[in-house]
Design an enzyme around this catalytic site. Sequence first.
Site, PDB file in Angstrom:
ATOM      1  CG  ASP A   1      -0.186  -0.010   2.542  1.00  0.00           C
ATOM      2  OD1 ASP A   1       0.712  -0.864   2.693  1.00  0.00           O
ATOM      3  OD2 ASP A   1      -0.477   0.830   3.415  1.00  0.00           O
TER       4      ASP A   1
ATOM      5  CD  GLU B   1       4.260   0.816   7.176  1.00  0.00           C
ATOM      6  OE1 GLU B   1       4.944   1.083   8.176  1.00  0.00           O
ATOM      7  OE2 GLU B   1       3.913   1.689   6.358  1.00  0.00           O
TER       8      GLU B   1
END
Length: 595
Positions: free
Chosen positions: A181, A248
């Site tokens: 991400d 994350e």
Amino acid sequence: MSKSSSTYAHEKDGLPAPAPSRQAPRRGLSRGLAFLLAAVCAGIALYTLGPPCLSKHFESFGEVARKEELCPQEDPLVPSTNGELWKGLSDKYSTNGFLLEAVEWLGGAVRVPTESYDQMLPVGQDPRWEVFTPFHDYLLSAFPNVHATLKLTKVNTYGLVYVWEGSDASLKPLLLTAHQDVVPVNPESLNEWTHPPFSGYYDGERVWGRGSSDDKSGLIGLMTTVETLIKNDFKPTRTVFLAFGFDEEASGLHGATAIGKYLLETYGENAFSLLVDEGGDYSIEYGQAYATVGTAEKGYFDVRVEVTSPGGHSSVPPAHTSIGILAQLLVHVEAHPYKAELKRGTPMYQKTQCLAAYAGELPSKVRKAIERAGSSDKALRAAEKALFADPRFKALVGTTSAVDLIAGGVKTNALPESAWAVVNHRIATDSSVGAVQEHDADLLHGLARHFNLSYTAFGEQISEKGAPAYGSLTLSDAWGAALEPAPITPSAGEDAGAFRLLAGTIKTVYRVHRNVTDDETVIVSPGIMSGNTDTRHYWPLTKNIFRYSHSWSGDRSWLSRGVHTVNEAIYADQYLEMIRFFTTLILNADESRAI
Ligand SMILES: *[C@@H]1O[C@H](CO)[C@@H](O)[C@H](O)[C@H]1NC(C)=O
Ligand SMILES: *[C@@H]1O[C@H](CO)[C@@H](O)[C@H](O)[C@H]1NC(C)=O
């Protein structure tokens, strides 16, 4: 690029001989004499019950540690069994053809937006997760050899765990992680981007776009490394795992949490030899270049402070409303910050030792104090005092408090029945959530009594049960998201085999990629991360967790990287160096028996 090709040519016939060891003459008392003196003093002190003899005198002698003791450096570690392959790949990585291929792999990944947001609903309920499907499709098409050779398990739908089975099952696998991400691009900032944020545009020098640096360079760097190793017929002896979370940037609550649980349930505690995730990198400190390996992370704790008191009409107010009391509590919190203490053996202490050993521009008073701090408490306190003059340094050492949220009251003519605030703590690596609870509970006890409040802290009734009270004060974990400081990864002594392997690998990559001929040009140091990465969900998997991005910035400002803001970009050369690092690490770990 040209730099790296001539660099490697320079190294082709094997690495230069290790630098001669520098045995600086030891100053001050010899160790034996110092111990003798200390023992005699202690004996006299016991006998007379007076202050230890000569204590002042002894302190000023101190024991001066040599730089090899303060901050041991590894010799470059070069693959040997895999030496031919490594040399061949080093040459390949220096070619223009490989550069263009690598840049295209990274650019392609940037072109698939994978933004993650705070407070997303679980996978399956929140459609925003679906952006990861096209990203997986991209990986599948870009890295056919990885997908044909490694076993892929999808954890919680979008978490990726690749296993590259080694021939020797007795060797603990290597675990290399990154995240899929990226932080969202603020739509209002679009016109500030030199090249559109999801263009993955390569301008001949840099690859542009969100994720080009954080952390698609890590993920695609790993995939590129493995794809290339497979194409060059490498067959691992030690199993290699790749694990890629998908949130994350939003604490890893759905991605790394699920991956950590899956790996623990499937392979057990301490099943991995070492783990490398994104983290510390290159920096210049006091005139010296450091590659800082994150061997610890601070803890995290949001404390909710809530006050209640009788409501009523505001025309006949009491001396203190809930809001007034809360305000006094918060003033008290700010007026009594945690005492920061530099303790021996902590990563920040080790970092100061590396500063003292190598940083030429460190004030000599500080250097001298640190050199003696190992054996003298007085020297340690002197070093601490000088270093704490830098508030950022102090903040990394100690537990910090910041009042970050506040709410209370509903109407100007109504007394507020309650008011609350949240104090955010970042917990020192040598402290704990429990110690912070105890500290905060004690800190506010006096004011709770003063305002005659029934006092409950973290589930425990502190004021006398059932006693009549004017109102209440309650301390609690704001969202149940408290995080202990990470276990500290060993970086010295016999448990530090993994650290030494990593440090030797870093030294080799600086030699080969940056033409660094003096191994003291870049010093490898343990240190801490100021934030948290996905590794918080991987603690039980190995004692050797390293947060390290082999990302050389040279004299370029980090601001130019644009991480988490506009114009994120990465130099192609910087990215190639990461690939070199991953390649060297996998090959070194494959043949090491020290991990
Ligand atoms: C590499 O280092 C050597 C020795 O310091 C130097 O002579 C050479 O010019 C350097 N090459 C590059 C490309 O920087
Ligand atoms: C505390 O407040 C209660 C309720 O107003 C009152 O009955 C009690 O006497 C107070 N105690 C003290 C010590 O002020």
